[in-house]
Write a protein that holds these residues in place. Structure first.
Motif, short mmCIF file in Angstrom:
data_model
loop_
_atom_site.label_atom_id
_atom_site.label_comp_id
_atom_site.label_asym_id
_atom_site.label_seq_id
_atom_site.Cartn_x
_atom_site.Cartn_y
_atom_site.Cartn_z
N THR A 117 0.84 -1.19 0.00
CA THR A 117 0.00 0.00 0.00
C THR A 117 0.88 1.25 0.00
OG1 THR A 117 -0.14 0.11 2.40
CG2 THR A 117 -1.87 -1.14 1.24
N SER B 232 -0.38 7.33 2.71
CA SER B 232 -1.44 8.27 2.37
C SER B 232 -0.91 9.67 2.07
CB SER B 232 -2.47 8.33 3.49
OG SER B 232 -1.88 8.84 4.67
N GLN C 130 -5.43 13.44 -14.82
CA GLN C 130 -6.47 12.49 -14.42
C GLN C 130 -5.96 11.04 -14.44
OE1 GLN C 130 -9.98 12.73 -16.83
NE2 GLN C 130 -11.13 11.31 -15.55
N VAL D 236 -3.57 9.77 -13.02
CA VAL D 236 -3.11 9.34 -11.68
C VAL D 236 -4.09 9.78 -10.59
CG1 VAL D 236 -0.66 9.13 -12.24
CG2 VAL D 236 -1.58 11.36 -11.57
N SER D 237 -5.32 10.07 -10.97
CA SER D 237 -6.30 10.61 -10.02
C SER D 237 -6.80 9.57 -9.01
CB SER D 237 -7.48 11.23 -10.75
OG SER D 237 -8.18 10.24 -11.47
N ASN D 238 -6.45 8.31 -9.19
CA ASN D 238 -6.84 7.30 -8.21
C ASN D 238 -5.98 7.37 -6.95
OD1 ASN D 238 -4.73 6.38 -9.87
ND2 ASN D 238 -5.13 4.24 -9.32
N HIS D 239 -4.98 8.25 -6.94
CA HIS D 239 -4.15 8.47 -5.76
C HIS D 239 -4.60 9.77 -5.08
CE1 HIS D 239 -1.45 5.23 -6.96
NE2 HIS D 239 -1.57 5.70 -8.19
N VAL D 240 -4.55 9.79 -3.76
CA VAL D 240 -5.04 10.93 -3.00
C VAL D 240 -4.29 12.21 -3.36
CG1 VAL D 240 -5.34 11.90 -0.67
CG2 VAL D 240 -5.80 9.48 -1.09
N HIS E 236 -1.86 13.71 -6.04
CA HIS E 236 -1.33 13.39 -7.37
C HIS E 236 -1.04 14.66 -8.17
CE1 HIS E 236 -5.75 13.50 -7.90
NE2 HIS E 236 -5.47 14.02 -9.09
N ASN F 182 -3.18 18.30 -7.57
CA ASN F 182 -4.59 18.31 -7.19
C ASN F 182 -4.86 18.88 -5.81
OD1 ASN F 182 -3.51 16.00 -5.77
ND2 ASN F 182 -5.62 15.33 -5.46
#
Length: 175
Positions: free
Chosen positions: A1, A4, A18, A20-24, A26, A53
């Motif tokens: 993992t 965070s 977008q 890499v938007s699955n990471h908090v 990015h 972001n």
């Protein structure tokens, strides 16, 4: 993992943030430059384009960018995409034109270094007065006789490229 607080950034000029938007936290860390193992780069002089972001990603990407270069720039995904297209014209397409010129000279047993001063002057003028103002040549002058002689002298598989660039120059200058 992944931690965070970790920042995940890609380095592509043509891919939206977008991706890499699955990471908090990015962003994007893009250097508009062509790198080669055989050439050293002075990163201090290279522009670094960042997008992020949130404030955590901003802080991390700015810190890294400022450690490498004094030319940190903020571009969104759309702007960076346009920069990448321009870079393809400026780097890839120009280099291909150098390749075609080398082929023409090699076939005629002419030393390519004869054109190095022209290469250097073309770049210097483009930087000093703008590429638009620096444009010269038969297409810019609408010299149809010279263009016809060039097309006749070229191998058939090189005529399309010459004609496409000639037409683009003519269109740009209203010829």
């Amino acid at each position: 993992t992944i931690n965070s607080n970790a920042i995940v950034a890609h380095t592509s000029g043509s891919v939206a943030m977008q991706a890499v938007s699955n990471h908090v936290n990015h962003g994007v860390f893009y250097i508009p430059q062509s790198f080669s193992k055989s050439r050293e780069m002075n990163f201090e002089e290279l522009p670094i384009c960042v997008e992020f972001n949130n404030s955590i990603a901003q802080e991390g990407l700015e810190k890294l960018g400022n450690q490498l270069s004094s030319k940190l720039t903020y571009l969104n995904s759309q702007q960076r995409g346009r920069l990448h297209i321009a870079a393809v014209y400026m780097n890839n397409f120009v280099n291909h034109c150098y390749t075609k010129a080398d082929e023409i000279l090699n076939e005629a047993n002419i030393d390519a270094s004869l054109l190095y001063p022209l290469m250097n002057e073309t770049l210097a003028k483009a930087q000093e007065i703008s590429p638009y103002e620096a444009q010269t040549g038969p297409a810019r002058r609408n010299d149809v006789q010279t263009i016809a002689r060039h097309l006749e002298a070229l191998k058939s598989n090189d005529r399309n490229m010459y004609d496409a660039i000639t037409q683009s120059i003519k269109n740009t200058y209203g010829n």
